[in-house]
Write an enzyme that holds these catalytic residues in place. Sequence first.
Site, PDB file in Angstrom:
ATOM      1  N   THR A  28       1.137  -1.031   0.310  1.00  0.00           N
ATOM      2  CA  THR A  28      -0.276  -0.092  -0.279  1.00  0.00           C
ATOM      3  C   THR A  28       0.745   0.910  -0.098  1.00  0.00           C
ATOM      4  O   THR A  28       2.023   1.131   1.041  1.00  0.00           O
ATOM      5  CB  THR A  28      -0.813  -0.060   1.075  1.00  0.00           C
ATOM      6  OG1 THR A  28      -2.013  -1.527   1.166  1.00  0.00           O
ATOM      7  CG2 THR A  28      -1.344   0.940   1.504  1.00  0.00           C
ATOM      8  N   THR A  31       4.488   4.366  -3.891  1.00  0.00           N
ATOM      9  CA  THR A  31       4.911   2.871  -4.373  1.00  0.00           C
ATOM     10  C   THR A  31       4.567   2.488  -4.641  1.00  0.00           C
ATOM     11  O   THR A  31       4.460   0.985  -5.379  1.00  0.00           O
ATOM     12  CB  THR A  31       6.750   3.188  -3.311  1.00  0.00           C
ATOM     13  OG1 THR A  31       6.962   4.500  -2.541  1.00  0.00           O
ATOM     14  CG2 THR A  31       7.977   2.022  -4.033  1.00  0.00           C
ATOM     15  N   ASP A  83       6.909  -4.413  -1.349  1.00  0.00           N
ATOM     16  CA  ASP A  83       5.558  -2.995  -0.553  1.00  0.00           C
ATOM     17  C   ASP A  83       6.935  -1.967  -0.085  1.00  0.00           C
ATOM     18  O   ASP A  83       7.546  -2.545  -0.152  1.00  0.00           O
ATOM     19  CB  ASP A  83       4.907  -3.624   0.837  1.00  0.00           C
ATOM     20  CG  ASP A  83       3.978  -2.940   1.286  1.00  0.00           C
ATOM     21  OD1 ASP A  83       4.038  -1.780   0.991  1.00  0.00           O
ATOM     22  OD2 ASP A  83       3.636  -3.049   2.265  1.00  0.00           O
ATOM     23  N   ALA A  85       8.084   1.825   2.131  1.00  0.00           N
ATOM     24  CA  ALA A  85       8.731   1.506   4.330  1.00  0.00           C
ATOM     25  C   ALA A  85       8.623   2.937   3.897  1.00  0.00           C
ATOM     26  O   ALA A  85       9.148   3.958   2.861  1.00  0.00           O
ATOM     27  CB  ALA A  85       9.805   0.721   4.249  1.00  0.00           C
ATOM     28  N   LYS A  96       6.818   1.094   8.834  1.00  0.00           N
ATOM     29  CA  LYS A  96       5.524   1.732   7.757  1.00  0.00           C
ATOM     30  C   LYS A  96       4.636   2.000   8.398  1.00  0.00           C
ATOM     31  O   LYS A  96       4.216   1.783  10.159  1.00  0.00           O
ATOM     32  CB  LYS A  96       5.098  -0.216   7.414  1.00  0.00           C
ATOM     33  CG  LYS A  96       7.051  -0.538   6.634  1.00  0.00           C
ATOM     34  CD  LYS A  96       6.232  -2.010   5.914  1.00  0.00           C
ATOM     35  CE  LYS A  96       5.424  -1.679   5.500  1.00  0.00           C
ATOM     36  NZ  LYS A  96       4.970  -0.825   3.886  1.00  0.00           N
ATOM     37  N   GLY A  97       3.178   2.548   7.568  1.00  0.00           N
ATOM     38  CA  GLY A  97       2.574   2.662   7.714  1.00  0.00           C
ATOM     39  C   GLY A  97       2.371   4.332   7.655  1.00  0.00           C
ATOM     40  O   GLY A  97       0.555   4.623   8.370  1.00  0.00           O
ATOM     41  N   GLU A 105      -0.605  -4.613   6.213  1.00  0.00           N
ATOM     42  CA  GLU A 105       0.780  -4.663   5.562  1.00  0.00           C
ATOM     43  C   GLU A 105       1.483  -6.215   6.574  1.00  0.00           C
ATOM     44  O   GLU A 105       1.908  -6.924   5.912  1.00  0.00           O
ATOM     45  CB  GLU A 105       1.103  -3.787   5.757  1.00  0.00           C
ATOM     46  CG  GLU A 105       1.201  -2.903   4.494  1.00  0.00           C
ATOM     47  CD  GLU A 105       1.150  -1.290   4.433  1.00  0.00           C
ATOM     48  OE1 GLU A 105       1.164  -1.196   3.667  1.00  0.00           O
ATOM     49  OE2 GLU A 105       1.975  -1.140   5.611  1.00  0.00           O
ATOM     50  N   LYS A 123      14.340   7.201   1.991  1.00  0.00           N
ATOM     51  CA  LYS A 123      14.140   6.668   2.940  1.00  0.00           C
ATOM     52  C   LYS A 123      15.077   5.773   4.047  1.00  0.00           C
ATOM     53  O   LYS A 123      14.926   4.767   4.429  1.00  0.00           O
ATOM     54  CB  LYS A 123      13.300   5.352   2.458  1.00  0.00           C
ATOM     55  CG  LYS A 123      11.437   6.107   1.076  1.00  0.00           C
ATOM     56  CD  LYS A 123      11.095   5.885   1.912  1.00  0.00           C
ATOM     57  CE  LYS A 123       9.791   6.801   2.277  1.00  0.00           C
ATOM     58  NZ  LYS A 123       8.864   6.180   1.320  1.00  0.00           N
TER      59      LYS A 123
HETATM   60  C1  5RP Z   1       1.419   2.638   3.955  1.00  0.00           C
HETATM   61  C2  5RP Z   1       2.878   2.216   4.036  1.00  0.00           C
HETATM   62  C3  5RP Z   1       4.075   2.286   3.089  1.00  0.00           C
HETATM   63  O1  5RP Z   1       4.236   0.971   2.589  1.00  0.00           O
HETATM   64  C4  5RP Z   1       4.921   3.307   3.084  1.00  0.00           C
HETATM   65  O2  5RP Z   1       4.541   4.290   3.897  1.00  0.00           O
HETATM   66  C5  5RP Z   1       5.300   4.418   1.824  1.00  0.00           C
HETATM   67  O3  5RP Z   1       4.520   4.800   1.402  1.00  0.00           O
HETATM   68  P1  5RP Z   1       4.881   5.990  -0.023  1.00  0.00           P
HETATM   69  O4  5RP Z   1       5.642   4.456  -0.963  1.00  0.00           O
HETATM   70  O5  5RP Z   1       4.024   6.722  -0.565  1.00  0.00           O
HETATM   71  O6  5RP Z   1       6.507   6.483   0.047  1.00  0.00           O
HETATM   72  O7  5RP Z   1       3.606   2.057   5.355  1.00  0.00           O
HETATM   73  O8  5RP Z   1       0.900   1.538   5.201  1.00  0.00           O
END
Ligand code: 5RP
Length: 225
Positions: A28, A31, A83, A85, A96-97, A105, A123
């Site tokens: 989610t 990315t 996924d 992070a 994450k989150g 997740e 990141k």
């Molecule tokens: C969602 C997550 C995402 O993987 C994290 O927030 C990274 O998001 P993005 O790819 O938009 O930078 O943990 O709960």
Amino acid sequence: MTQTEAKELAGKRALEFVKDGMAVGLGTGTTATLFIKALGEKVKQGLSIRCIASSDASHDLAVQLGIPITTFEETPTLDLVIDGADEVAPGLALIKGGGGAMLREKIVISSAREYIVVADSTKVVAHLGKFPLPVEVIKMAMPIVSRRLEVLGLNPGQRHHPDGSAYITDEGNFILDCACGEIKDPTKTAEDIRHIVGVVEHGLFLGMATLALIAGENGVQELRP
Ligand code: 5RP
């Protein structure tokens, strides 16, 4: 290279790890969304896979793109999860989150043989904790969980939408974002949070990622635990 281009590059590299016949967990966030879109193209070209998504948003996107969906009844073990992070520290310790999906997740990742992190190079951090650590909490328990997180020195604050309404997860819970600063001992912090009744899950993902694909100006770097 923009941050979005880097995210897209990491997502495209991750496609190379998806093989015909695999059961794949879909992450989610921005990315993961770019990855799912690229995966949708591969499925149109004939790639045969089945997927479980970690949020309603990713599920709906996958369905829209014609990506076959499975369930944990049919497919209790996934081959891999792709996924994002919010922070990637040495040993592939993660926060994450940020997208509020860490509960599902973590469920999806815990059912998989491999978890490949896709992220842009912003990141990568030396220590976890600059990004606020999300904690998913049962609504009824919010006041007591919040107080206990304060006692732990984690500085919680409830997550809201820009319009001021409370952020509610796909599972109907609230999120407390802990602006705790550098987390010196992530394992201990994870244990302390887990022991609070009313906490459903937290955003520390320790010992779960098997590979990170980090994209930046110099291409995609592979990090391992
Ligand atoms: C969602 C997550 C995402 O993987 C994290 O927030 C990274 O998001 P993005 O790819 O938009 O930078 O943990 O709960």
